[in-house]
Design a protein around this motif. Structure first.
Motif, PDB file in Angstrom:
ATOM      1  N   THR A  66       8.431 121.149  68.593  1.00  0.00           N
ATOM      2  CA  THR A  66       9.304 119.978  68.694  1.00  0.00           C
ATOM      3  C   THR A  66       8.957 119.195  69.946  1.00  0.00           C
ATOM      4  OG1 THR A  66      11.102 121.167  67.588  1.00  0.00           O
ATOM      5  CG2 THR A  66      11.708 119.200  68.823  1.00  0.00           C
ATOM      6  N   ILE A  67       8.949 117.869  69.829  1.00  0.00           N
ATOM      7  CA  ILE A  67       8.708 116.964  70.961  1.00  0.00           C
ATOM      8  C   ILE A  67       9.952 116.108  71.133  1.00  0.00           C
ATOM      9  CG2 ILE A  67       7.312 115.056  71.846  1.00  0.00           C
ATOM     10  CD1 ILE A  67       5.025 116.123  70.002  1.00  0.00           C
ATOM     11  N   ILE A  68      10.484 116.096  72.360  1.00  0.00           N
ATOM     12  CA  ILE A  68      11.681 115.302  72.653  1.00  0.00           C
ATOM     13  C   ILE A  68      11.380 114.349  73.795  1.00  0.00           C
ATOM     14  CG2 ILE A  68      14.085 115.354  73.405  1.00  0.00           C
ATOM     15  CD1 ILE A  68      14.293 118.158  72.200  1.00  0.00           C
ATOM     16  N   THR A  69      11.526 113.060  73.535  1.00  0.00           N
ATOM     17  CA  THR A  69      11.462 112.043  74.583  1.00  0.00           C
ATOM     18  C   THR A  69      12.816 111.333  74.609  1.00  0.00           C
ATOM     19  OG1 THR A  69      10.746 110.079  73.327  1.00  0.00           O
ATOM     20  CG2 THR A  69       9.046 111.695  73.897  1.00  0.00           C
ATOM     21  N   GLU A  70      12.963 110.361  75.496  1.00  0.00           N
ATOM     22  CA  GLU A  70      14.217 109.606  75.515  1.00  0.00           C
ATOM     23  C   GLU A  70      14.297 108.617  74.352  1.00  0.00           C
ATOM     24  OE1 GLU A  70      11.462 106.886  77.857  1.00  0.00           O
ATOM     25  OE2 GLU A  70      11.632 108.995  77.275  1.00  0.00           O
ATOM     26  N   ARG A  71      13.189 108.440  73.646  1.00  0.00           N
ATOM     27  CA  ARG A  71      13.137 107.497  72.521  1.00  0.00           C
ATOM     28  C   ARG A  71      13.247 108.150  71.160  1.00  0.00           C
ATOM     29  NH1 ARG A  71      14.255 102.581  74.621  1.00  0.00           N
ATOM     30  NH2 ARG A  71      12.795 101.959  76.242  1.00  0.00           N
ATOM     31  N   ALA A  72      12.768 109.396  71.054  1.00  0.00           N
ATOM     32  CA  ALA A  72      12.656 109.985  69.725  1.00  0.00           C
ATOM     33  C   ALA A  72      12.561 111.497  69.788  1.00  0.00           C
ATOM     34  CB  ALA A  72      11.414 109.428  69.015  1.00  0.00           C
ATOM     35  N   VAL A  73      12.793 112.116  68.625  1.00  0.00           N
ATOM     36  CA  VAL A  73      12.562 113.535  68.424  1.00  0.00           C
ATOM     37  C   VAL A  73      11.576 113.678  67.274  1.00  0.00           C
ATOM     38  CG1 VAL A  73      13.591 115.766  67.824  1.00  0.00           C
ATOM     39  CG2 VAL A  73      14.896 114.114  69.205  1.00  0.00           C
ATOM     40  N   PHE A  74      10.472 114.384  67.531  1.00  0.00           N
ATOM     41  CA  PHE A  74       9.452 114.624  66.524  1.00  0.00           C
ATOM     42  C   PHE A  74       9.370 116.118  66.224  1.00  0.00           C
ATOM     43  CE2 PHE A  74       7.898 110.950  69.001  1.00  0.00           C
ATOM     44  CZ  PHE A  74       7.679 110.021  67.996  1.00  0.00           C
ATOM     45  N   ARG A  75       9.184 116.454  64.949  1.00  0.00           N
ATOM     46  CA  ARG A  75       8.813 117.806  64.568  1.00  0.00           C
ATOM     47  C   ARG A  75       7.309 117.819  64.298  1.00  0.00           C
ATOM     48  NH1 ARG A  75      13.270 120.240  66.447  1.00  0.00           N
ATOM     49  NH2 ARG A  75      15.145 119.393  65.470  1.00  0.00           N
ATOM     50  N   VAL A  76       6.656 118.877  64.743  1.00  0.00           N
ATOM     51  CA  VAL A  76       5.233 119.026  64.485  1.00  0.00           C
ATOM     52  C   VAL A  76       5.075 119.807  63.192  1.00  0.00           C
ATOM     53  CG1 VAL A  76       3.023 119.832  65.366  1.00  0.00           C
ATOM     54  CG2 VAL A  76       4.779 119.037  66.970  1.00  0.00           C
ATOM     55  N   THR A  77       4.426 119.196  62.214  1.00  0.00           N
ATOM     56  CA  THR A  77       4.238 119.806  60.902  1.00  0.00           C
ATOM     57  C   THR A  77       2.740 119.961  60.632  1.00  0.00           C
ATOM     58  OG1 THR A  77       3.996 117.802  59.534  1.00  0.00           O
ATOM     59  CG2 THR A  77       6.247 118.423  60.193  1.00  0.00           C
ATOM     60  N   PRO A  78       2.359 120.695  59.593  1.00  0.00           N
ATOM     61  CA  PRO A  78       0.934 120.815  59.259  1.00  0.00           C
ATOM     62  C   PRO A  78       0.272 119.472  58.980  1.00  0.00           C
ATOM     63  CG  PRO A  78       2.191 122.524  58.150  1.00  0.00           C
ATOM     64  CD  PRO A  78       3.197 121.599  58.775  1.00  0.00           C
ATOM     65  N   ARG A  79       1.058 118.474  58.622  1.00  0.00           N
ATOM     66  CA  ARG A  79       0.513 117.132  58.338  1.00  0.00           C
ATOM     67  C   ARG A  79       0.512 116.234  59.567  1.00  0.00           C
ATOM     68  NH1 ARG A  79       3.294 114.595  53.177  1.00  0.00           N
ATOM     69  NH2 ARG A  79       5.092 114.701  54.607  1.00  0.00           N
ATOM     70  N   GLY A  80       1.114 116.674  60.663  1.00  0.00           N
ATOM     71  CA  GLY A  80       1.213 115.848  61.866  1.00  0.00           C
ATOM     72  C   GLY A  80       2.654 115.738  62.321  1.00  0.00           C
ATOM     73  N   LEU A  81       2.967 114.629  62.985  1.00  0.00           N
ATOM     74  CA  LEU A  81       4.304 114.440  63.535  1.00  0.00           C
ATOM     75  C   LEU A  81       5.230 113.815  62.500  1.00  0.00           C
ATOM     76  CD1 LEU A  81       3.635 113.097  67.150  1.00  0.00           C
ATOM     77  CD2 LEU A  81       3.857 115.451  66.348  1.00  0.00           C
ATOM     78  N   LEU A  82       6.438 114.353  62.425  1.00  0.00           N
ATOM     79  CA  LEU A  82       7.482 113.803  61.580  1.00  0.00           C
ATOM     80  C   LEU A  82       8.599 113.304  62.487  1.00  0.00           C
ATOM     81  CD1 LEU A  82       8.810 113.359  58.782  1.00  0.00           C
ATOM     82  CD2 LEU A  82       9.759 115.673  59.000  1.00  0.00           C
ATOM     83  N   LEU A  83       8.930 112.042  62.379  1.00  0.00           N
ATOM     84  CA  LEU A  83      10.013 111.459  63.166  1.00  0.00           C
ATOM     85  C   LEU A  83      11.345 111.916  62.602  1.00  0.00           C
ATOM     86  CD1 LEU A  83      11.056 109.521  65.362  1.00  0.00           C
ATOM     87  CD2 LEU A  83      10.905 107.679  63.658  1.00  0.00           C
ATOM     88  N   GLU A  84      12.093 112.671  63.391  1.00  0.00           N
ATOM     89  CA  GLU A  84      13.380 113.192  62.940  1.00  0.00           C
ATOM     90  C   GLU A  84      14.550 112.352  63.438  1.00  0.00           C
ATOM     91  OE1 GLU A  84      15.446 117.243  63.995  1.00  0.00           O
ATOM     92  OE2 GLU A  84      14.177 117.455  62.235  1.00  0.00           O
ATOM     93  N   GLU A  85      14.505 111.948  64.713  1.00  0.00           N
ATOM     94  CA  GLU A  85      15.577 111.140  65.283  1.00  0.00           C
ATOM     95  C   GLU A  85      14.979 110.001  66.089  1.00  0.00           C
ATOM     96  OE1 GLU A  85      18.414 113.417  67.503  1.00  0.00           O
ATOM     97  OE2 GLU A  85      18.494 115.007  65.991  1.00  0.00           O
ATOM     98  N   LEU A  86      15.708 108.895  66.126  1.00  0.00           N
ATOM     99  CA  LEU A  86      15.244 107.690  66.803  1.00  0.00           C
ATOM    100  C   LEU A  86      16.362 107.125  67.659  1.00  0.00           C
ATOM    101  CD1 LEU A  86      13.044 105.450  67.099  1.00  0.00           C
ATOM    102  CD2 LEU A  86      14.047 104.368  65.078  1.00  0.00           C
ATOM    103  N   SER A  87      16.012 106.675  68.852  1.00  0.00           N
ATOM    104  CA  SER A  87      16.991 106.070  69.750  1.00  0.00           C
ATOM    105  C   SER A  87      17.706 104.925  69.048  1.00  0.00           C
ATOM    106  CB  SER A  87      16.285 105.568  71.011  1.00  0.00           C
ATOM    107  OG  SER A  87      17.189 104.910  71.860  1.00  0.00           O
ATOM    108  N   GLU A  88      19.000 104.815  69.308  1.00  0.00           N
ATOM    109  CA  GLU A  88      19.830 103.839  68.600  1.00  0.00           C
ATOM    110  C   GLU A  88      19.443 102.394  68.887  1.00  0.00           C
ATOM    111  OE1 GLU A  88      21.574 104.973  72.505  1.00  0.00           O
ATOM    112  OE2 GLU A  88      20.896 106.094  70.740  1.00  0.00           O
ATOM    113  N   ASP A  89      18.690 102.157  69.975  1.00  0.00           N
ATOM    114  CA  ASP A  89      18.329 100.791  70.339  1.00  0.00           C
ATOM    115  C   ASP A  89      16.930 100.407  69.893  1.00  0.00           C
ATOM    116  OD1 ASP A  89      17.006 102.461  72.055  1.00  0.00           O
ATOM    117  OD2 ASP A  89      17.458 101.327  73.874  1.00  0.00           O
ATOM    118  N   MET A  90      16.313 101.211  69.008  1.00  0.00           N
ATOM    119  CA  MET A  90      14.942 100.957  68.570  1.00  0.00           C
ATOM    120  C   MET A  90      14.832 100.995  67.056  1.00  0.00           C
ATOM    121  SD  MET A  90      12.294 102.869  71.125  1.00  0.00           S
ATOM    122  CE  MET A  90      11.091 101.581  70.762  1.00  0.00           C
ATOM    123  N   THR A  91      13.809 100.319  66.555  1.00  0.00           N
ATOM    124  CA  THR A  91      13.428 100.441  65.155  1.00  0.00           C
ATOM    125  C   THR A  91      12.166 101.304  65.082  1.00  0.00           C
ATOM    126  OG1 THR A  91      11.973  98.509  65.197  1.00  0.00           O
ATOM    127  CG2 THR A  91      14.301  98.119  64.687  1.00  0.00           C
TER     128      THR A  91
END
Length: 223
Positions: A172-197
C-alpha cells in the motif's frame, strides 16, 4: 491539517485489531498517537521495545525507552524492552504483521527506496537502519510519503531512481493526495483527496495507475 498529519492519520486506519506493527523512522512513528483506545495494536520498534502507546506528556518520559526516531514512548501493560538482536529476530522471524515505512520514492512495481540520497561519490544519507529487514520480514508493507518533492516532481514513479530498499515488497502507498494498492497489474487507485479529480492526480503522478472502472473512495482521516 498539513500533509504529514493527513498521511499519518490515514496510515493509522490501515491497521487491524491484534496486529503486531513496526513503525519506522519519520512520519510512521506518529501513527502511535492515532490509535483509538478500543483497538488493540501491538507496536514494535526496531531498537528494542514491544507494546508501546502514544507519546508521553512532558515530564512523563523515560530516557531509556524510545521509538525508531529516538522520541520517547509510553510503555503499556505487558510491554517489554530487549536488545536489538532480539528485536531483529522478531522482524526476521516473520512475527511482524505490518510495517509502516517512510519512503523517498516508490514505484508502480511495488519497489521502495527509503534509505539513500547520494550526497558525495559513494556516500549516502540517511542510511539503511532496519528497513531492508522489515520489507523482507513483515507480512504487509505500507509506504508513506508526500506525493511530490519540494520542486513539485512526483515521488510515486514508474521506476525508482534512488537505490532500492526492496523490490516488489510494498502493498500500500499512502500520500496526502491518494491511497494506492499495489496489484500484479500495477497501482490501483483506492482513495482520492476530496479536492482533486483523477485527471488532476494523473498530472502530478509519474506512475501509471488504474481506477478499475469505478469512482475511487474519498480519502479518509477519521482518527
Amino acid at each position: 491539517m498539513d500533509a504529514r498529519e493527513r498521511i499519518i492519520r490515514r496510515a493509522a486506519l490501515e491497521l487491524q485489531d491484534g496486529e503486531v506493527v513496526n513503525l519506522g523512522f519519520g512520519m510512521p512513528v506518529g501513527v502511535a498517537n492515532c490509535i483509538p483506545a478500543e483497538k488493540n495494536i501491538v507496536f514494535q520498534t526496531e531498537n528494542g521495545a514491544l507494546m508501546f502507546g502514544p507519546t508521553p506528556g512532558w515530564g512523563d518520559d523515560d530516557s531509556d525507552t524510545a521509538n525508531a526516531a529516538s522520541q520517547p514512548i509510553t510503555l503499556l501493560p505487558g510491554a517489554s524492552i530487549f536488545d536489538i538482536a532480539t528485536s531483529f529476530a522478531i522482524i526476521r522471524g516473520g512475527h511482524v504483521d505490518a510495517t509502516i515505512l517512510g519512503a523517498l520514492e516508490v514505484d508502480q512495481e511495488g519497489n521502495i527506496a527509503n534509505w539513500a540520497i547520494p550526497f558525495e561519490e559513494g556516500k549516502y544519507l540517511p542510511g539503511m537502519g532496519g528497513a531492508m529487514d522489515l520489507v523482507g520480514g513483515a507480512r504487509k508493507v505500507i509506504a508513506v510519503l508526500q506525493h511530490c518533492d519540494k520542486q513539485g516532481s512526483s515521488k510515486v514513479l514508474r521506476a525508482c531512481t534512488l537505490p532500492i530498499t526492496g523490490k516488489g515488497v510494498v502493498d500500500t502507498i499512502i500520500t496526502e493526495r491518494a491511497v494506492f494498492r499495489v496489484t500484479p497489474r500495477g497501482l490501483l487507485l483506492e482513495e482520492l483527496s476530496e479536492d482533486m479529480t483523477v485527471e488532476e492526480l494523473q498530472k502530478i503522478t509519474d506512475a501509471d495507475f488504474e481506477v478499475d472502472g469505478r469512482v475511487p473512495g474519498r480519502y479518509r482521516i477519521d482518527c
